[in-house]
Scaffold this active site. Structure first.
Site: not given
Length: 238
Positions: A81, A83, A107, A141-142, A145
């Site tokens: 998982g 990326t 992704a 996104h958070h 990231k």
């Protein structure tokens, strides 16, 4: 009914979510391999995997390739998982296949986002034919990231661009603790079409990764979630 045996490679946020959900989904976590125990994949061996039928890896881009090589060498199917390491994947895929290993990468493991990829491709084609629309993709996104655009946004962008027949601009927003939101907008003078996928909880990624791990057991080759969902659909599974 005996539980399937799972190894977790990476004990960060996703590792903790996976461990909790795995127990609810019929898995027994038999190995937990964190960064402190694993440098350049050296911590991943048949012994440390402790009989795991599959491994799920969420670590860092600079660690993923070595972890895959170690898991394949130990004859353990691995779901990745992580990326941001996709440039290493083409060469690594050939290596995995030569050794009759099993690797599945994505992704984004959300089952919904993988279906959404097909939806945005179709919508882009239909609205291109209709004419009069501009297209734009926004992903949020958070704040922690690092990659922007995200790998998911790039994947969705490629799918949309195939139907649109040209590149589609992507805007990236990093804020708060948002797990992930992706919105494709088609704007015309008198109307707007919005296609949105919202991940409300990190468990959506863990759920998909566990589905992928179960599917990968007993297979050889290099796969994506498209393979998982395509096979499930053709087999008539719900």
């Amino acid at each position: 009914m005996s539980r399937r045996k799972l190894a977790l490679i990476g004990l960060g946020k996703m590792g903790r979510v996976l461990e909790t959900l795995a127990a609810e989904r019929g898995w027994e976590v038999v190995a937990r391999i964190g960064a402190a125990d694993n440098r350049d994949g050296n911590g991943i061996t048949r012994s440390s995997l402790n009989g795991a039928e599959a491994a799920i890896e969420f670590t860092a881009p600079n660690a993923a390739a070595a972890n895959v090589r170690a898991a394949v060498a130990a004859k353990c199917p691995i779901v990745v998982g992580t990326t941001g390491w996709q440039n290493d994947l083409p060469a690594l895929a050939g290596w995995v296949e030569q050794r009759h290993g099993a690797l599945l990468t994505a992704a984004n493991f959300s089952l919904g986002i993988n279906a959404f990829e097909e939806i945005v491709g179709l919508a882009s084609r239909l609205l291109r034919v209709a004419g009069g629309f501009d297209a734009h993709l926004v992903e949020t996104h958070h704040s922690a990231k690092k990659d922007a655009p995200s790998a998911t946004a790039l994947t969705l962008g490629r799918s949309a661009a195939a139907g649109w027949q040209k590149g589609i601009p992507i805007t990236s927003i990093r804020t708060g603790s948002v797990p992930g939101t992706h919105e494709l907008l088609f704007d015309a003078p008198f109307e707007t079409v919005r296609l949105t996928h919202i991940a409300r909880d990190r468990r959506v990624f863990a759920e998909g990764a566990l589905v992928a791990a179960a599917w990968l057991i007993g297979r050889e080759g290099v796969f994506t979630m498209r393979d998982v969902l395509g096979m499930r659909a053709s087999a008539g599974e719900s």
